[in-house]
Scaffold this motif. Structure first.
Motif, mmCIF file in Angstrom:
data_model
loop_
_atom_site.group_PDB
_atom_site.id
_atom_site.type_symbol
_atom_site.label_atom_id
_atom_site.label_comp_id
_atom_site.label_asym_id
_atom_site.label_seq_id
_atom_site.Cartn_x
_atom_site.Cartn_y
_atom_site.Cartn_z
ATOM 1 N N ARG A 114 0.831 -1.202 0.000
ATOM 2 C CA ARG A 114 0.000 0.000 0.000
ATOM 3 C C ARG A 114 0.868 1.255 0.000
ATOM 4 N N ALA A 115 2.002 1.212 0.716
ATOM 5 C CA ALA A 115 2.899 2.367 0.730
ATOM 6 C C ALA A 115 3.461 2.628 -0.658
ATOM 7 N N ARG A 116 3.813 1.563 -1.398
ATOM 8 C CA ARG A 116 4.332 1.725 -2.751
ATOM 9 C C ARG A 116 3.294 2.323 -3.671
ATOM 10 N N SER A 117 2.042 1.894 -3.510
ATOM 11 C CA SER A 117 1.014 2.319 -4.454
ATOM 12 C C SER A 117 0.494 3.721 -4.190
ATOM 13 N N THR A 118 0.908 4.356 -3.095
ATOM 14 C CA THR A 118 0.439 5.707 -2.783
ATOM 15 C C THR A 118 1.548 6.741 -2.867
ATOM 16 N N THR A 119 2.676 6.383 -3.492
ATOM 17 C CA THR A 119 3.776 7.332 -3.599
ATOM 18 C C THR A 119 3.620 8.268 -4.779
ATOM 19 N N GLY A 120 2.523 8.090 -5.546
ATOM 20 C CA GLY A 120 2.278 8.957 -6.701
ATOM 21 C C GLY A 120 2.561 8.230 -7.989
ATOM 22 N N GLU A 121 1.684 8.366 -8.941
ATOM 23 C CA GLU A 121 1.812 7.656 -10.203
ATOM 24 C C GLU A 121 1.561 8.607 -11.359
ATOM 25 N N THR A 122 2.165 8.321 -12.519
ATOM 26 C CA THR A 122 1.876 9.073 -13.722
ATOM 27 C C THR A 122 1.647 8.095 -14.856
ATOM 28 N N ASP A 123 0.921 8.523 -15.872
ATOM 29 C CA ASP A 123 0.668 7.648 -16.993
ATOM 30 C C ASP A 123 1.921 7.361 -17.799
ATOM 31 N N ALA A 124 2.999 8.112 -17.547
ATOM 32 C CA ALA A 124 4.238 7.909 -18.283
ATOM 33 C C ALA A 124 5.179 6.957 -17.569
ATOM 34 N N ALA A 125 4.680 6.267 -16.538
ATOM 35 C CA ALA A 125 5.536 5.369 -15.771
ATOM 36 C C ALA A 125 5.883 4.117 -16.557
ATOM 37 N N GLU A 126 7.081 3.607 -16.323
ATOM 38 C CA GLU A 126 7.472 2.298 -16.825
ATOM 39 C C GLU A 126 7.502 1.337 -15.646
ATOM 40 N N TYR A 127 7.043 0.137 -15.881
ATOM 41 C CA TYR A 127 7.042 -0.891 -14.849
ATOM 42 C C TYR A 127 7.886 -2.062 -15.332
ATOM 43 N N SER A 128 8.766 -2.538 -14.478
ATOM 44 C CA SER A 128 9.558 -3.715 -14.791
ATOM 45 C C SER A 128 9.051 -4.875 -13.944
ATOM 46 N N VAL A 129 8.614 -5.927 -14.584
ATOM 47 C CA VAL A 129 8.119 -7.116 -13.889
ATOM 48 C C VAL A 129 8.883 -8.303 -14.448
ATOM 49 N N GLY A 130 9.892 -8.759 -13.701
ATOM 50 C CA GLY A 130 10.737 -9.835 -14.211
ATOM 51 C C GLY A 130 11.383 -9.414 -15.514
ATOM 52 N N PRO A 131 11.240 -10.221 -16.585
ATOM 53 C CA PRO A 131 11.853 -9.892 -17.877
ATOM 54 C C PRO A 131 11.031 -8.921 -18.705
ATOM 55 N N LEU A 132 9.903 -8.445 -18.162
ATOM 56 C CA LEU A 132 9.010 -7.571 -18.921
ATOM 57 C C LEU A 132 9.213 -6.112 -18.539
ATOM 58 N N THR A 133 9.179 -5.235 -19.533
ATOM 59 C CA THR A 133 9.170 -3.799 -19.311
ATOM 60 C C THR A 133 7.899 -3.248 -19.932
ATOM 61 N N VAL A 134 7.031 -2.701 -19.075
ATOM 62 C CA VAL A 134 5.730 -2.219 -19.519
ATOM 63 C C VAL A 134 5.733 -0.698 -19.518
ATOM 64 N N ASP A 135 5.449 -0.093 -20.664
ATOM 65 C CA ASP A 135 5.356 1.357 -20.802
ATOM 66 C C ASP A 135 3.888 1.708 -21.032
ATOM 67 N N LEU A 136 3.248 2.273 -20.001
ATOM 68 C CA LEU A 136 1.818 2.576 -20.103
ATOM 69 C C LEU A 136 1.538 3.713 -21.073
ATOM 70 N N ALA A 137 2.462 4.666 -21.178
ATOM 71 C CA ALA A 137 2.243 5.803 -22.072
ATOM 72 C C ALA A 137 2.315 5.375 -23.539
ATOM 73 N N ALA A 138 3.355 4.616 -23.859
ATOM 74 C CA ALA A 138 3.554 4.181 -25.249
ATOM 75 C C ALA A 138 2.750 2.937 -25.595
ATOM 76 N N LYS A 139 2.151 2.298 -24.562
ATOM 77 C CA LYS A 139 1.403 1.056 -24.758
ATOM 78 C C LYS A 139 2.281 -0.002 -25.426
ATOM 79 N N THR A 140 3.454 -0.225 -24.811
ATOM 80 C CA THR A 140 4.359 -1.252 -25.320
ATOM 81 C C THR A 140 4.814 -2.146 -24.169
ATOM 82 N N ILE A 141 5.064 -3.398 -24.496
ATOM 83 C CA ILE A 141 5.638 -4.345 -23.542
ATOM 84 C C ILE A 141 6.808 -5.023 -24.226
ATOM 85 N N ARG A 142 7.985 -4.924 -23.622
ATOM 86 C CA ARG A 142 9.182 -5.565 -24.145
ATOM 87 C C ARG A 142 9.565 -6.714 -23.222
#
Length: 243
Positions: A114-142
């Motif tokens: 919960r502390a992580r999820s309330t630190t502030g978010e933007t639509d331009a954030a990139e998320y790394s989940v294991g071998p995946l890199t998710v770019d919400l702004a560009a709508k791409t997953i590498r």
């Protein structure tokens, strides 16, 4: 981080306070629902740990009262195990639900999520989940394999909307009704078949072993939880200076 601990069980409250303070949290305590509402308004907590069976004002009414003016995360601690009561608390505005008795390590992990999820978010954030890199702004997953080769993962618009909700709520239990309403609209709040289909598609595209999901977990009778654990790293891009 300041935590409001609202529980009328003095022994449990004492044990939780000792544990939380030892880990660097500031704790303010309420012994009944009316006091919890007052402290939620005046002590400005960053998180509320709330028992449902509170005297004077029931925990569900505390949630509704706080949600009338605040988005502070509320994590329910309750001995009520019926799934309908859990869903009622979540639909009233709680962010998560832990059933008593609980493991302290699990509770602390939920607090960190919960502390992580309330630190502030933007639509331009990139998320790394294991071998995946998710770019919400560009709508791409590498996706990068062990040899360093990079490939792209394609999602449909509906899959993107569902994935974004999961990414922005790590560790949080999301009810079926909430996910259906957010992605498909309020008139589809009971169409669970849609949700099962699209969660299965996300697992097929993003889970290392779709038949043994580790990211998109099912909470029987309630909904789903996205559990990236230590793999999730959110990176924020800084805007260029204005000249």
């Amino acid at each position: 981080m300041r935590i409001l601990l609202a529980d009328d069980d003095a022994q449990l409250q004492r044990a939780l306070r000792i544990t939380l303070v030892a880990r660097g949290y500031e704790v303010v305590a309420a012994h009944d629902g009316a006091e919890a509402i007052d402290l939620a308004a005046n002590a400005h907590p960053d998180l509320i740990l709330l028992d449902l069976g509170m005297p004077r004002v029931d925990g569900l009414d505390v949630i509704r009262a706080v949600r009338a003016w605040s988005k502070v995360p509320i994590l329910v601690l309750s001995g009520r195990t019926d799934s309908a009561e859990k869903v009622e608390a979540l639909d009233a505005g709680a962010d998560d639900y832990v059933t008593k008795p609980f493991a302290m390590d699990e509770l602390l992990a939920r607090i960190r999520a919960r502390a992580r999820s309330t630190t502030g978010e933007t639509d331009a954030a990139e998320y790394s989940v294991g071998p995946l890199t998710v770019d919400l702004a560009a709508k791409t997953i590498r996706s990068t394999d062990a040899a360093g080769r990079e490939t792209s993962v394609r999602l449909t618009p509906t899959e993107w909307r569902l994935l974004e909700l999961f990414l922005k709520n790590p560790g949080k239990l999301l009810t079926r009704q909430m996910l259906l309403s957010e992605v498909w609209g309020p008139f589809h709040a009971n169409d669970s078949g849609y949700l099962r289909l699209y969660v299965a598609q996300l697992r097929r595209k993003l889970e290392p072993t779709p038949s043994e999901p580790r990211l998109f977990l099912t909470e029987p009778g309630m909904g789903y939880r996205f559990e990236p654990g230590a793999q999730l790293v959110e990176e924020r891009r800084t805007a260029p200076p204005v000249e």
